[in-house]
Design a protein around this motif. Sequence first.
Motif, mmCIF file in Angstrom:
data_model
loop_
_atom_site.group_PDB
_atom_site.id
_atom_site.type_symbol
_atom_site.label_atom_id
_atom_site.label_comp_id
_atom_site.label_asym_id
_atom_site.label_seq_id
_atom_site.Cartn_x
_atom_site.Cartn_y
_atom_site.Cartn_z
ATOM 1 N N LEU A 1 0.803 -1.070 0.391
ATOM 2 C CA LEU A 1 0.232 0.414 -0.480
ATOM 3 C C LEU A 1 0.983 1.199 -0.325
ATOM 4 O O LEU A 1 2.288 0.862 0.011
ATOM 5 C CB LEU A 1 -1.162 -0.014 1.608
ATOM 6 C CG LEU A 1 -2.080 -1.448 0.944
ATOM 7 C CD1 LEU A 1 -2.835 -1.250 3.216
ATOM 8 C CD2 LEU A 1 -3.006 -0.250 0.541
ATOM 9 N N MET B 1 -7.969 -5.045 2.222
ATOM 10 C CA MET B 1 -7.562 -5.204 0.706
ATOM 11 C C MET B 1 -8.587 -6.155 0.366
ATOM 12 O O MET B 1 -9.193 -5.878 -0.599
ATOM 13 C CB MET B 1 -6.409 -5.334 0.485
ATOM 14 C CG MET B 1 -5.261 -4.381 -0.018
ATOM 15 S SD MET B 1 -3.755 -3.838 0.014
ATOM 16 C CE MET B 1 -2.799 -4.619 1.222
ATOM 17 N N GLN C 1 -12.592 -5.244 0.959
ATOM 18 C CA GLN C 1 -13.092 -4.007 -0.694
ATOM 19 C C GLN C 1 -13.044 -5.550 -2.179
ATOM 20 O O GLN C 1 -13.950 -4.498 -2.965
ATOM 21 C CB GLN C 1 -12.176 -3.238 -0.539
ATOM 22 C CG GLN C 1 -11.968 -2.053 0.443
ATOM 23 C CD GLN C 1 -10.796 -1.251 0.823
ATOM 24 O OE1 GLN C 1 -9.579 -0.828 0.171
ATOM 25 N NE2 GLN C 1 -11.000 0.169 0.279
ATOM 26 N N SER D 1 -3.832 -6.395 4.937
ATOM 27 C CA SER D 1 -4.424 -7.485 4.286
ATOM 28 C C SER D 1 -5.757 -7.556 3.751
ATOM 29 O O SER D 1 -6.648 -7.600 3.025
ATOM 30 C CB SER D 1 -3.419 -8.241 3.905
ATOM 31 O OG SER D 1 -1.785 -8.039 3.526
#
Length: 151
Positions: A18, A56, A59, A53
């Motif tokens: 990120l 992510m 999402q 993690s």
Amino acid sequence: MAISEGLSIGALAKRTGLAVSAIRYYEAQGLISPWRNPGGQRRYLRADIRRLSFVMIAQQFGLSLPEIRDVLAGLPGNRTPTPQDWKRISKGLRAHLDQRIDTLTRLRDNLDGCIGCGCLSLPKCALYNPDDRAKSKGSGPRYLMGDAPDD
């Protein structure tokens, strides 16, 4: 690195892939909670690698940040989540994923037909949604949202 030193934001960015700005944004959203070392620098737990993690991945499943924050609120704040923690979370997400899969399946299967949106611009709409009957079910693409056309 001693555990008490924590990870720097740069190290966390490198480990998660990120951008530093994304990590700061997730911090502002309450998804992770760093502390400041004596020099005033942000420091993160190793567990934050796993938390980010999860953010992510969640999402990609279609969860909103508030939904993700609710899930993460059930995790222990000061230790790495255990396999039991993740198992509990995954059970809770299954219903959400099943609903999303059903919605995507309906979208795929009905993409070329009337979606019950009220536009009445397709010739098929006269068959599937005569006189815009779908509007009685609410606004939006009613048939793709799970409502069935009236028989």
